[in-house]
Design a protein around this motif. Structure first.
Motif, PDB file in Angstrom:
ATOM      1  N   UNK A   1       0.228  11.698  -1.063  1.00 37.70           N
ATOM      2  CA  UNK A   1       0.639  11.642  -2.478  1.00 37.70           C
ATOM      3  C   UNK A   1       0.985  13.028  -3.001  1.00 37.70           C
ATOM      4  N   UNK A   2       1.738  13.789  -2.190  1.00 36.80           N
ATOM      5  CA  UNK A   2       2.025  15.179  -2.529  1.00 36.80           C
ATOM      6  C   UNK A   2       3.524  15.442  -2.695  1.00 36.80           C
ATOM      7  N   UNK A   3       4.317  14.396  -2.900  1.00 37.57           N
ATOM      8  CA  UNK A   3       5.767  14.571  -2.939  1.00 37.57           C
ATOM      9  C   UNK A   3       6.205  15.458  -4.099  1.00 37.57           C
TER      10      UNK A   3
ATOM     11  N   UNK B   1       0.809  -1.217   0.000  1.00 32.10           N
ATOM     12  CA  UNK B   1       0.000   0.000   0.000  1.00 32.10           C
ATOM     13  C   UNK B   1       0.837   1.259   0.000  1.00 32.10           C
ATOM     14  N   UNK B   2       1.920   1.249   0.760  1.00 34.66           N
ATOM     15  CA  UNK B   2       2.761   2.443   0.819  1.00 34.66           C
ATOM     16  C   UNK B   2       3.446   2.711  -0.519  1.00 34.66           C
ATOM     17  N   UNK B   3       3.894   1.660  -1.176  1.00 32.76           N
ATOM     18  CA  UNK B   3       4.640   1.838  -2.423  1.00 32.76           C
ATOM     19  C   UNK B   3       3.740   2.120  -3.617  1.00 32.76           C
ATOM     20  N   UNK B   4       2.548   1.538  -3.623  1.00 37.03           N
ATOM     21  CA  UNK B   4       1.696   1.638  -4.811  1.00 37.03           C
ATOM     22  C   UNK B   4       0.618   2.709  -4.711  1.00 37.03           C
ATOM     23  N   UNK B   5       0.184   3.047  -3.499  1.00 44.50           N
ATOM     24  CA  UNK B   5      -0.962   3.935  -3.323  1.00 44.50           C
ATOM     25  C   UNK B   5      -2.279   3.208  -3.444  1.00 44.50           C
ATOM     26  N   UNK B   6      -2.262   1.964  -3.933  1.00 42.73           N
ATOM     27  CA  UNK B   6      -3.452   1.109  -3.975  1.00 42.73           C
ATOM     28  C   UNK B   6      -3.551   0.390  -2.643  1.00 42.73           C
TER      29      UNK B   6
END
Length: 576
Positions: A224-226, A59-64
């Protein structure tokens, strides 16, 4: 359609590529449906906690949302630590547990348990999830599944749990509209509602500042604002300090990246906080490990603007901040538009650079015998450019890694911040690697933490994942041993006394994973080269660290953020 088939097809439709599980009777229908009806890969772990952490890494790596499944009773309760980790660190995840048949549930009966392994996991999980539901009517299933994925990703992300009795899994779903409809859009973000007066005040404060700082928190990644954050930083030219959960928001080579602040932060970064006159805080909750206990000193006379998506985090511990509640992506987009490019005082940037030169991280443990862990992190970084992520467990090694790893722009830093769960790194690395199509991932763990989920070495070997496991073995629970040294007159119960660890390179060999042990600093280069000889496969490197090694610098308890142990001046440090 059978409900278990519906669930399997719905997961595939939402973009889930991997489901992590440990088989048990109450999820057999779900796994069989995934196997027969979809292309979703089932990853069989060796402990439910490992499955939960792997879902977190995914979840952390994919955003899914990462998906983990477990059977009723002990299977479900074994997920709780990973569920809590997702909750505290704002990771999108959906946990699906099997439950006993509806007619076997005790309901209002005055008994502890009716069905075998019947356990009210919903009540247990509710405080550490965004929502937790028991599905006792199959007609509720389609809407609950869709709501779970929506909740997991909208606002401040987090986990959702769905508990599904076995007879409901076999029941018939008649409403299939959500399977044939277009995939639901990503949760809409509310545009920044900051007023014109707020922007005018913020820009005036920034323009008047001589020593401005940005404090980056974990909300930048979870929001998701990097990309927007990096654009704003370079437009403003303001130096950036970061929390433990934001090690990766700027690459190490960025001239505006200062370092980590807090209890075990970089000395020069804490000094910069103490000397700044303006601070823009983005997505950080300002917990005690960032600010220390002396929050009045942290606030000082400086002007602070605090932006976060949760109102409850505002002016909670640190009072007197200009607070604005907003999700970070829309706020940063507005900030880039409102602020334009600004030139900051170069003397301030040079002052921070001079402080960094005076307090090198590699000199904090200069007197340590054997391998210096901060130097190890620099050497590891230089060898690991192809790694997609560093996944770091909990303990002293976590602090050394956060202080000294030199991340590149594409690399992630994953660790358990809020829960602080030992055993996190090894299974989380499995999910992180699979979420990036099998790219290499580096695990950094201690001898204590690695033993909590060491069984997942078998999963790594079975799948031949390119996970490079670096075990820093100091033959003790180092962080607590250090605490006992300071406050318990060196009575080392359960950290040294009554504790033991195996030879991990030999354990790796038993699992069929290439390995090596190194204790001599002169052999580190060749050991790290060997670790990466086969970039596409696993490797375990056991690095022996002196048992007396402490995580330094360390913020002095109850003192301002700039006062760190061991107390020294730059000149004194250079002469030791």
């Amino acid at each position: 359609m059978k409900a278990s088939d519906y669930i399997a097809l719905y997961l595939e439709r939402r973009g889930v590529t991997h489901v992590f599980e440990l088989i048990g009777g109450m999820i057999t229908f779900l796994l069989d449906s995934l196997h027969q009806r979809t292309g979703v890969k089932i990853v069989s772990m060796h402990h439910e906690q490992g499955a939960g952490f792997a879902a977190e890494g995914y979840g952390r790596m994919s955003g899914i949302p990462g998906v983990a499944m477990a059977t009723s009773g002990p299977g479900a309760t074994n997920l709780l630590t990973a569920i809590g980790s997702c909750y505290f660190d704002s990771t999108p995840a959906v946990f699906i547990t099997g439950q006993v048949n509806t007619h076997e549930q005790k309901g209002q009966l005055a008994v502890r348990q009716l069905g075998f392994q019947e356990t009210d996991i919903v009540s247990m999980a509710r405080p550490i999830t965004k929502a937790a539901w028991l599905i006792n009517n199959v007609a509720d299933l389609p809407a609950r599944l869709e709501e779970a994925f929506q909740l997991a990703t909208e606002g401040r992300p987090g986990p959702v749990l769905i508990d599904i009795p076995m007879d409901i899994q076999r029941a018939v779903v008649t409403d299939l509209s959500r399977l044939s409809a277009e995939a639901p859009p990503a949760p809409a973000q509310v545009p920044s509602q900051a007023s014109a007066a707020f922007w005018e005040q913020l820009l005036k404060s920034l323009d008047q500042a001589q020593r401005p700082l940005i404090l980056a928190g974990g909300g930048i990644r979870s929001g998701a604002a990097t990309e927007q954050f990096r654009d704003l930083v370079h437009a403003l030219g303001v130096p950036v300090v970061h929390s433990l959960m934001a090690v990766d928001v700027l690459p190490a080579a960025d001239p505006l990246r200062v370092g980590m602040i807090g209890s075990y932060g970089n000395r020069w970064a804490n000094i910069a906080v103490s000397e700044c006159d303006f601070m823009l805080i983005l997505g950080s909750r300002l917990d005690v490990r960032q600010t220390g206990a002396d929050t009045e000193s942290f606030k000082g006379q400086r002007t602070i603007y605090h932006i976060d998506c949760e109102a409850g985090e505002m002016n909670n511990r640190v009072k007197g901040c200009h607070a604005h509640v907003s999700e970070l992506r829309p706020f940063l987009a507005a900030a880039i538009e409102k602020t334009g490019r600004r030139i900051q005082p170069q003397s301030w940037v040079e002052q921070i650079k001079a402080s960094k030169s005076a307090w090198p991280d590699t000199e904090e443990l200069k007197e340590l015998k054997g391998i210096n862990p901060n130097i190890l992190m620099h050497l590891l970084s230089a060898r690991s450019a192809q790694a997609a992520a560093y996944v770091v467990d909990v303990g002293q090694h976590q602090m050394w890694a956060a202080q000294s790893l030199q991340l590149e722009a594409h690399q992630r830093f994953l660790t358990s911040g809020g829960m602080g769960a030992m055993g996190f790194a090894l299974p989380t690395a499995i999910g992180a690697s699979l979420a990036t199509d099998g790219k290499p991932v580096v695990v950094i763990a201690g001898d204590g933490g690695i033993q909590l989920n060491i069984q997942e070495l078998q999963t790594i070997r079975r799948m031949n994942l390119p996970v490079k496991v670096i075990v820093l073995n100091n033959l003790c629970h180092g962080m607590v041993r250090q605490f006992q040294q300071s406050y318990f007159d060196e009575r080392y119960q359960s950290t040294l006394w009554g504790y033991s660890a195996p030879a991990f390179h030999q354990v790796a060999t038993a699992y069929g994973i290439p390995s090596r042990q190194v204790a001599d600093p002169a052999m580190l280069d060749s050991a790290l080269d060997e670790c990466w000889q086969n970039a596409d496969g696993p490797f375990l490197l056991e690095v022996m660290i002196d048992t007396s090694a402490n995580a330094y610098p360390k913020m002095a308890f109850g003192r301002p953020i700039s006062e760190m142990e061991p107390m020294a001046t730059p000149t004194a440090m250079e002469s030791t």
